[in-house]
Write an enzyme that holds these catalytic residues in place. Structure first.
Site, short mmCIF file in Angstrom:
data_model
loop_
_atom_site.label_atom_id
_atom_site.label_comp_id
_atom_site.label_asym_id
_atom_site.label_seq_id
_atom_site.Cartn_x
_atom_site.Cartn_y
_atom_site.Cartn_z
N LYS A 72 0.86 -1.20 0.00
CA LYS A 72 0.00 0.00 0.00
C LYS A 72 0.89 1.24 0.00
O LYS A 72 2.06 1.21 0.39
CB LYS A 72 -0.94 0.01 1.21
N GLY A 118 4.80 -6.94 6.28
CA GLY A 118 4.25 -8.03 7.08
C GLY A 118 2.78 -7.84 7.41
O GLY A 118 2.03 -8.82 7.51
N SER A 144 0.50 -6.68 5.51
CA SER A 144 -0.25 -7.18 4.36
C SER A 144 -0.31 -8.70 4.40
O SER A 144 -1.37 -9.30 4.16
CB SER A 144 0.40 -6.72 3.06
N ASP A 175 -1.80 -1.61 11.03
CA ASP A 175 -2.15 -1.56 9.61
C ASP A 175 -2.87 -2.81 9.12
O ASP A 175 -3.39 -2.83 8.00
CB ASP A 175 -0.89 -1.38 8.75
#
Length: 303
Positions: free
Chosen positions: A8, A118, A120, A150
């Site tokens: 991202k 990580g 993701s 995240d």
């Protein structure tokens, strides 16, 4: 199941205050990009009374110090420190039946890059496994948040306006874009970057998430008016990053001089990206910045 665990970028990143729990409140637009880690997951049901188990087979495609950093938490190092293992440990008690999970991961997203990495991997993993539980959407987000700030974003399928510590998500339409990602040969510590902001404690102020973005900014994101957004949606971490690593300030200038219409640090860094009007202009810019910064790794992406 075969899929891409996407990276991202952040379009704008504001840290309004430090919360009473010691974490920082953020405001940002998170956009998933085409760059990512290919993942394949195989799930086998185990007989009753057998404990669930997880196995990882990874291919490490990272460069420089990041290669060693991933090796330390891969199946060749201490896998219990890997975010996929931690996600599995959080999830296992909610599985409807015991399973054996095998993961084949091709690792390209750099740690300490500000592009998901990580988080993701963990979010994409949970997204595939949540159907084996009876967790509600709110419970899924809460579990993902407990792994990393995240991680909840990577349960989504679209760009989002993000607030809270990263778990308050509102989908947003963002115009398609073509970009170049620079992966510096150094990382930036998230903890030190937040400490550098020196945010004071404030009580949370009540507002709907979209009220903090004016209508003209939302419209500019939707139509891709990057020139308008450049000086309005800025990453607050850039000023610290430029002091810590002056090369990043030179890189920003290099992106603009090669024709970028928007350029920014992603997250707390160290990855930096530029957005270009077309494939042709991006490909020409890739040649220019690669020659200007020979020690930098560059990769193209789209969203």
């Amino acid at each position: 199941m075969k899929f891409i665990s996407p990276g991202k970028i952040n379009i704008g990143l504001l840290v309004p205050y430090k919360r009473e729990d010691g974490l920082h409140e953020i405001r940002s637009v998170f956009v998933p990009i085409s760059l990512g880690d290919p993942m394949e997951i195989e799930i086998k049901t185990l007989s009753g009374g057998t404990n669930s188990e997880i196995h990882l087979i990874s291919e490490n495609h990272l460069q420089g110090y990041r290669y060693s950093k991933f090796e330390e938490v891969s199946e060749r190092g201490d896998f219990t420190r890997n975010i996929l293992y931690k996600a599995f440990q959080k999830l296992v008690t909610y599985l409807s039946h015991p399973v054996s999970i095998s993961i084949h991961l091709q690792k390209y997203l750099p740690p300490e890059g500000g592009i998901g990495g990580g988080s993701s991997n963990a979010g994409s993993f949970l997204k595939e496994l949540f159907p084996l539980t009876k967790l509600s959407t709110e419970e899924q987000i809460s579990l993902a948040k407990s792994i990393g700030a995240d991680v909840p974003f990577f349960l989504q399928t679209s760009a989002c306006f993000v607030s809270g510590i990263g778990e308050v998500l509102e989908p947003i339409s963002v115009a398609k874009g073509k970009g170049i990602l620079a992966i510096p040969p150094f990382g930036l510590s998230t903890a030190s970057m937040y400490a550098g902001l020196q945010k004071s404690l404030q009580k949370p102020y009540g507002s709907q998430v979209w009220k903090s973005l004016a209508e003209d900014l939302i419209r500019s994101l939707q139509v891709g008016d990057w020139a308008y957004l450049q000086n309005r949606l800025e990453n607050e971490f850039e000023k610290i990053a430029f002091q810590t690593q002056p090369l990043l300030k030179e890189l920003r200038l290099g992106f603009f001089e090669s024709g970028a219409v928007y350029a920014s640090l992603s997250g707390s860094g160290s990855c930096f990206y530029g957005i270009y009007p077309s494939d042709r202009e991006r490909d020409e810019a890739l040649r220019i910045v690669s020659n200007r910064f020979p020690d930098m790794e560059f990769r193209t992406f789209s969203f």
